[in-house]
Design a protein around this motif. Structure first.
Motif, short mmCIF file in Angstrom:
data_model
loop_
_atom_site.label_atom_id
_atom_site.label_comp_id
_atom_site.label_asym_id
_atom_site.label_seq_id
_atom_site.Cartn_x
_atom_site.Cartn_y
_atom_site.Cartn_z
N TRP C 196 0.82 -1.21 0.00
CA TRP C 196 0.00 0.00 0.00
C TRP C 196 0.86 1.26 0.00
O TRP C 196 0.55 2.25 -0.64
CB TRP C 196 -0.91 -0.05 1.22
CG TRP C 196 -1.77 1.14 1.44
CD1 TRP C 196 -1.60 2.13 2.37
CD2 TRP C 196 -2.96 1.48 0.74
NE1 TRP C 196 -2.60 3.05 2.29
CE2 TRP C 196 -3.46 2.68 1.29
CE3 TRP C 196 -3.66 0.89 -0.32
CZ2 TRP C 196 -4.62 3.30 0.84
CZ3 TRP C 196 -4.82 1.51 -0.76
CH2 TRP C 196 -5.28 2.69 -0.19
N ASP C 197 1.95 1.21 0.77
CA ASP C 197 2.78 2.39 0.95
C ASP C 197 3.92 2.51 -0.06
O ASP C 197 4.63 3.50 -0.07
CB ASP C 197 3.40 2.37 2.37
CG ASP C 197 2.97 3.57 3.18
OD1 ASP C 197 3.42 3.67 4.32
OD2 ASP C 197 2.22 4.40 2.65
N ASP C 198 4.10 1.51 -0.90
CA ASP C 198 5.28 1.51 -1.76
C ASP C 198 5.23 2.62 -2.78
O ASP C 198 4.23 2.86 -3.44
CB ASP C 198 5.40 0.16 -2.48
CG ASP C 198 6.50 0.19 -3.50
OD1 ASP C 198 6.22 0.24 -4.70
OD2 ASP C 198 7.67 0.19 -3.08
N PHE C 199 6.35 3.29 -2.95
CA PHE C 199 6.40 4.35 -3.94
C PHE C 199 7.41 4.05 -5.05
O PHE C 199 7.05 3.98 -6.22
CB PHE C 199 6.73 5.68 -3.26
CG PHE C 199 7.18 6.72 -4.23
CD1 PHE C 199 8.48 7.22 -4.20
CD2 PHE C 199 6.32 7.19 -5.21
CE1 PHE C 199 8.90 8.16 -5.12
CE2 PHE C 199 6.74 8.13 -6.14
CZ PHE C 199 8.03 8.62 -6.09
N ILE C 200 8.65 3.87 -4.67
CA ILE C 200 9.70 3.78 -5.69
C ILE C 200 9.50 2.63 -6.66
O ILE C 200 9.54 2.82 -7.88
CB ILE C 200 11.09 3.65 -5.03
CG1 ILE C 200 11.44 4.94 -4.33
CG2 ILE C 200 12.12 3.29 -6.06
CD1 ILE C 200 12.73 5.54 -4.77
N ILE C 201 9.24 1.45 -6.13
CA ILE C 201 9.09 0.31 -7.04
C ILE C 201 7.86 0.49 -7.92
O ILE C 201 7.89 0.21 -9.12
CB ILE C 201 9.00 -1.00 -6.22
CG1 ILE C 201 10.32 -1.20 -5.49
CG2 ILE C 201 8.68 -2.18 -7.11
CD1 ILE C 201 10.39 -2.45 -4.68
N SER C 202 6.78 1.00 -7.32
CA SER C 202 5.57 1.23 -8.10
C SER C 202 5.82 2.26 -9.20
O SER C 202 5.33 2.12 -10.31
CB SER C 202 4.43 1.72 -7.21
OG SER C 202 4.19 0.81 -6.17
N PHE C 203 6.58 3.30 -8.88
CA PHE C 203 6.83 4.32 -9.88
C PHE C 203 7.53 3.75 -11.10
O PHE C 203 7.14 3.98 -12.23
CB PHE C 203 7.68 5.45 -9.29
CG PHE C 203 8.11 6.46 -10.31
CD1 PHE C 203 9.38 6.43 -10.87
CD2 PHE C 203 7.23 7.44 -10.74
CE1 PHE C 203 9.76 7.35 -11.83
CE2 PHE C 203 7.60 8.37 -11.71
CZ PHE C 203 8.87 8.33 -12.24
N PHE C 204 8.58 2.96 -10.86
CA PHE C 204 9.36 2.48 -11.99
C PHE C 204 8.69 1.35 -12.74
O PHE C 204 8.93 1.18 -13.93
CB PHE C 204 10.77 2.08 -11.52
CG PHE C 204 11.65 3.26 -11.25
CD1 PHE C 204 12.08 3.55 -9.97
CD2 PHE C 204 12.03 4.10 -12.27
CE1 PHE C 204 12.88 4.65 -9.71
CE2 PHE C 204 12.82 5.22 -12.03
CZ PHE C 204 13.25 5.49 -10.75
N THR C 205 7.87 0.57 -12.09
CA THR C 205 7.26 -0.55 -12.80
C THR C 205 5.88 -0.22 -13.34
O THR C 205 5.21 -1.09 -13.88
CB THR C 205 7.15 -1.80 -11.90
OG1 THR C 205 6.49 -1.43 -10.69
CG2 THR C 205 8.51 -2.36 -11.59
N SER C 206 5.44 1.02 -13.19
CA SER C 206 4.12 1.35 -13.69
C SER C 206 4.19 1.74 -15.15
O SER C 206 5.22 2.20 -15.63
CB SER C 206 3.50 2.50 -12.88
OG SER C 206 4.28 3.66 -13.01
N GLY C 207 3.06 1.54 -15.83
CA GLY C 207 3.03 1.90 -17.24
C GLY C 207 2.03 3.02 -17.47
O GLY C 207 1.53 3.62 -16.53
N VAL C 208 1.76 3.26 -18.72
CA VAL C 208 0.81 4.32 -19.06
C VAL C 208 -0.54 4.01 -18.45
O VAL C 208 -1.05 2.91 -18.57
CB VAL C 208 0.68 4.40 -20.59
CG1 VAL C 208 -0.46 5.32 -20.96
CG2 VAL C 208 1.97 4.88 -21.20
N GLY C 209 -1.10 4.98 -17.78
CA GLY C 209 -2.46 4.83 -17.29
C GLY C 209 -2.58 4.12 -15.96
O GLY C 209 -3.68 3.92 -15.46
N THR C 210 -1.46 3.73 -15.35
CA THR C 210 -1.58 3.11 -14.04
C THR C 210 -0.76 3.88 -13.04
O THR C 210 0.45 3.79 -13.04
CB THR C 210 -1.05 1.66 -14.07
OG1 THR C 210 -1.29 1.10 -15.33
CG2 THR C 210 -1.72 0.84 -13.00
N THR C 211 -1.44 4.65 -12.21
CA THR C 211 -0.71 5.38 -11.19
C THR C 211 -1.25 4.94 -9.84
O THR C 211 -2.45 5.06 -9.59
CB THR C 211 -0.93 6.89 -11.35
OG1 THR C 211 -0.66 7.24 -12.71
CG2 THR C 211 -0.01 7.68 -10.46
#
Lengths: 347, 284, 262
Positions: C196-211
């Protein structure tokens, strides 16, 4: 406990299904924008979508560097990005941008010639200027009565513990470099060494290094003097009228954000179409009136609020522009800057 | 006993999903990044594929060692604080009578962390600031005249870290306390041991495994922390996590960043191996 | 006497945990956008939040990813912990080290590494790349926590069941699982929280339209993180508390029903 998990599982299953069913089918009417938050006015995107029946997907990043790292590592799919000057420089050199077809952007003529042929894109091939600002100083006048509009203010011992500096390896060095009379893009070892010494001395009176939360600190009175960016500071000026902002007369670092198209963007034409849309005087001025970042769009000026137009900190004084420079990538000297910045912070 | 030994091979299957998953989605990706450490930084921040060990030499430059030791110190202090504050809390929860209450308390511990991290940290700025909650209260009560400088100090960093890592100490300790057979405690009571003796001779030793896991889950990630030193420390005292992040972002020096990571991870691994050899029973 | 001390102490710790939360909730009603001082009471942020479809969508994305990554990683981790427990007298230290490695790996390394990996195998970045990444880092935590439950585990119970004819699977589900359930629960909670709290990994592995929500919030920092985030956090708390209360009412009712049917 098990009950809770069961309820959660059912709820999430429904939302999972609905979440992934939302993606639109047609590919042609899409535009994937990757940008800072709040850069366009709240309704800009919505009106564009309605008027032209194009679905815009708007993703966010928080810094030029994060954008670069992500694109360098191979992330694809974005059509339009908004990098800053030095980042455009870096991206061009690493072949990460598409050449823009200006036949699709007739409104490009609206851009003032002051913002064409800039050092990072001398042939105007890869970028279209969007907005600009400069680094300056914000002051809480209820606490600081008399001052000169100079970088000296950030080094003033009388305000020990009440000063904040930008937490940025390049912009953070600007006050020291300018105060010593050097270029903000210097690669000279001696000059950098002297700047380092000055900043180490300054650290004693700095309360915090911050690139965003300094505004919260200004508002609550934790700091009285802060280095900041134009549009950013104006956000907090609305809520604390005691705060004033100026660009020091010695000159500063200019910052310009431009619209660029990453290599292999899936909807290049749509991106150029969007750029052209933004450059319409009415649309572009709306953005300026909202974000309080100056606009390089000459024709848009007649729609910009007079207060904003006359604000010398936003639409910069000619003299200040003359004394100012854009941050440029310093190539291998970046390593030295990094070492110096680390030394200052770790002291 | 015989039955279990014969089926030893099948038991290996239980670890298989995790091994396969981690090999594909962890080992390979991480090797990709760490491989950069053996090359040079490109002029504009990319990678020049020329083999070089310069990055590793640079790691042992004075300033990075200094920052690393500061980081270790902060992490150690954080872990100790988490143990001192966290263990009693875990004990309290595990000694509640009803399981409903226990679960409720567990949820209460973790609930704050389902709010947004940034906002929680901003709340701390409001609490610790010169114009903040603590100082305003103390001044109004007449206890002090000038505000105490709490925010943007090492103190603020430790508080922020303690706040954000406490559950990772409490929960594992709770997990291991929970399974201690109540009958053992009752039996010792019957045999005349007083509460303190019971705790130190029976309960505490049986919870050591949970304590070790808590230490691991607090100490190691603490070393990589970078947001709290930036926000609550005023970015005046970076931890090694900040330096590493900077290499991948602002300095665009992936090779050096990777080298730093390899060295730090190697040091941690060595510590773990030494720990495993010394505390065989509580090995990781 | 000692009990009272413990009670007071625990109350104090909970006060420590909830003081920032209280401030967070109060400031969700702050009239000012910048949250460092109070500007008057206002509910405008809640209204703005309800109209902020992007923020709400990020909330949904984060929630489902946290839930699924916690589920899956708890399952994988529980199985792995059981496997380690069984093989505790063979040399499995190398595999254990592998499972521990993600915890000592900085987020940015894992994030960038996964990004490069996904790109190299032409795996489209998006919802699933984030989910896979979250499961990856969660496995280490879940395994480790469930494993604590197994140390000093009384294997005689399992042996007894087998002697009485239970199959491996049955003894796992009906004997082992209930015994280690608190460990499973705790690891699920921790995995959910980390995701829930993750930022860095989510930022780099996200694609267009998924934030995800944290990525969106961090990106808002340039305009000033406004109290809409306080509002959404407050709503999260309220929903969770209500869910817990409803669930415990269910437990009460089902207990009554069960006892009546006996």
């Amino acid at each position: 406990m098990k009950r809770i998990l069961q309820i959660l599982a059912i709820i999430s299953l429904f939302s999972f299904i609905s979440c992934n069913g939302n993606k639109s089918k047609s590919d042609d009417n899409k535009l994937n924008v990757y940008n800072w938050d709040g850069i366009v006015a709240p309704n800009t995107i919505k009106y564009f979508e309605k008027e032209h029946n194009i679905r815009v997907i708007y993703d966010l990043y928080a810094s030029n560097e994060e954008l670069l790292a992500k694109l360098q590592a191979g992330a694809k799919g974005y059509d339009l990005i908004f990098p800053s000057d030095y980042m455009i420089d870096i991206m061009i050199k690493q072949n990460m941008l598409e050449k823009i077809d200006f036949n699709n952007i007739p409104n490009y003529k609206n851009i003032s010639s002051n913002f064409k042929n800039l050092p990072f894109d001398p042939e105007n091939e890869y970028s279209v200027p969007f907005e600009y600002s400069a680094v300056g100083i914000a002051v809480d006048t209820s606490k600081v009565k008399e001052f000169t509009k100079s970088w000296e203010l950030l080094f003033d011992d009388r305000y020990k513990g009440k000063i904040s500096m930008l937490d940025d390896i390049r912009y953070g060095m600007v006050p020291a470099l300018i105060k010593l009379g050097y270029s903000i893009n210097t690669t000279d070892n001696n000059e950098l060494e002297k700047a380092k010494e000055l900043m180490l001395k300054q650290k004693n009176i700095v309360r915090a290094y911050s690139s965003e939360t300094y505004r919260d600190l200004l508002k609550s009175g934790e700091v009285w003097i802060a280095q900041g960016f134009t549009g950013d500071v104006y956000q907090v000026m609305r809520e604390n009228p005691n705060i004033v902002y100026f660009i020091p007369f010695e000159g500063s670092a200019l910052a310009i954000e431009s619209m660029c198209i990453p290599k292999d963007a899936p909807h290049k034409y749509t991106a150029e179409f969007f750029i052209n849309y933004i450059l319409q005087p009415k649309i572009h001025s709306e953005i300026t009136n909202y974000s309080l970042y100056a606009s390089p769009n000459e024709v848009a000026q007649k729609y910009i609020d007079t207060i904003i137009l006359n604000d010398k900190a936003i639409f910069l004084d000619d003299m200040i522009i003359k004394n100012s420079q854009y941050i440029q990538d310093v190539g291998e000297t970046t390593i030295l800057y990094d070492k110096i910045w680390t030394t200052i912070k770790a002291d | 006993m015989l039955r279990i030994k014969r089926k030893g091979n099948i038991n290996g299957l239980y670890v298989l999903p995790s091994i396969i998953w981690l090999m594909i989605l962890f080992v390979i990706p991480v090797i990709f990044i760490l491989a950069f450490s053996f090359f040079e930084r490109g002029t504009y921040g990319g990678v020049n594929y020329i083999f070089s060990l310069e990055n590793f030499k640079l790691v042992f430059d004075g300033i990075y060692i200094k920052i690393f030791f500061k980081t270790v110190l902060i992490a150690i202090i954080n872990t100790i604080l988490c143990i001192l504050l966290g263990y009693p809390l875990a004990y309290y929860i595990s000694t509640r009578k009803s399981i409903k209450v226990k679960n409720l308390l567990l949820m209460l511990i973790i609930l704050p962390f389902w709010t947004n991290f940034l906002i929680r940290t901003f709340s701390w700025m409001i609490i610790l600031g010169n114009e903040g909650l603590i100082n305003t209260s103390l001044i109004n009560l007449g206890i002090i005249n000038e505000p105490l400088e709490l925010l943007f100090t090492p103190f603020a960093v430790q508080i922020g870290m303690l706040y954000n890592y406490l559950p990772f100490m409490v929960l594992p300790i709770y997990a291991s306390l929970e399974k201690i057979d109540k009958n053992i405690v009752l039996a010792s009571n019957d045999l005349g041991a007083n509460n303190i003796k019971i705790f130190f001779n029976i309960i505490f030793p049986l919870s050591i495994k949970g304590l070790f896991v808590g230490v691991f889950l607090v100490f190691i990630p603490s070393l990589g922390e970078f947001i709290i030193p930036d926000l609550l420390g005023g970015a005046k005292s970076p931890m090694i996590g900040n330096i590493i992040k900077d290499q991948f972002l602002t300095s665009r020096n992936w090779p050096f960043g990777s080298a730093l990571v390899i060295v730090v991870m190697a040091l941690i691994l060595i510590t773990i191996i030494i720990n495993n050899k010394t505390f065989k029973r509580n090995s990781f | 006497m000692k009990n009272r001390l413990l009670n007071i102490y625990s109350f104090g710790i909970f006060a420590f945990l909830y003081l920032p939360i209280l401030i967070l909730v109060i400031f969700s009603f702050n009239q000012d956008k910048f949250n460092s001082s109070w500007g008057g009471f206002s509910t405008e942020w809640y209204i703005k939040l309800l109209n902020n479809s992007e923020l709400l969508e990020s909330f949904q994305v984060s929630f489902t990813i946290a839930l699924f990554s916690a589920f899956i990683s708890t399952i994988i981790g529980t199985l792995a912990a059981y496997g380690f427990y069984k093989k505790s007298f063979f040399g499995t230290s190398k595999i254990k080290t592998l499972v521990n490695l993600p915890i000592i790996t900085p987020d940015i390394i894992l994030g960038l590494g996964l990004l490069i990996f996904f790109v190299s195998i032409n795996f489209t970045l998006g919802y699933y790349s984030i989910l896979l990444a979250h499961i990856t880092f969660n496995i280490s935590y879940t395994t480790l926590i469930v494993l604590t439950r197994f140390s000093n585990f009384n294997s005689n119970i399992e042996n007894a069941a087998k002697d009485l004819g239970a199959s491996n699977f049955k003894s796992f589900v009906f004997i082992i699982l209930p015994n280690i359930f608190p460990g499973i629960l705790v690891s699920f909670l921790i995995a959910f929280t980390l995701s829930w709290d993750d930022f860095i990994i989510s930022f780099f592995t996200s694609g267009v339209g998924t934030t995800t929500l944290p990525v969106r919030v961090y990106s808002m920092i340039k305009m000033g993180v406004n109290p809409q985030i306080n509002a959404i956090s407050t709503i999260t708390l309220v929903i969770t508390i209500i869910t817990i209360l409803i669930a415990s009412k269910f437990q009460n009712i089902s207990k009554i029903i069960n006892s009546k049917s006996l």
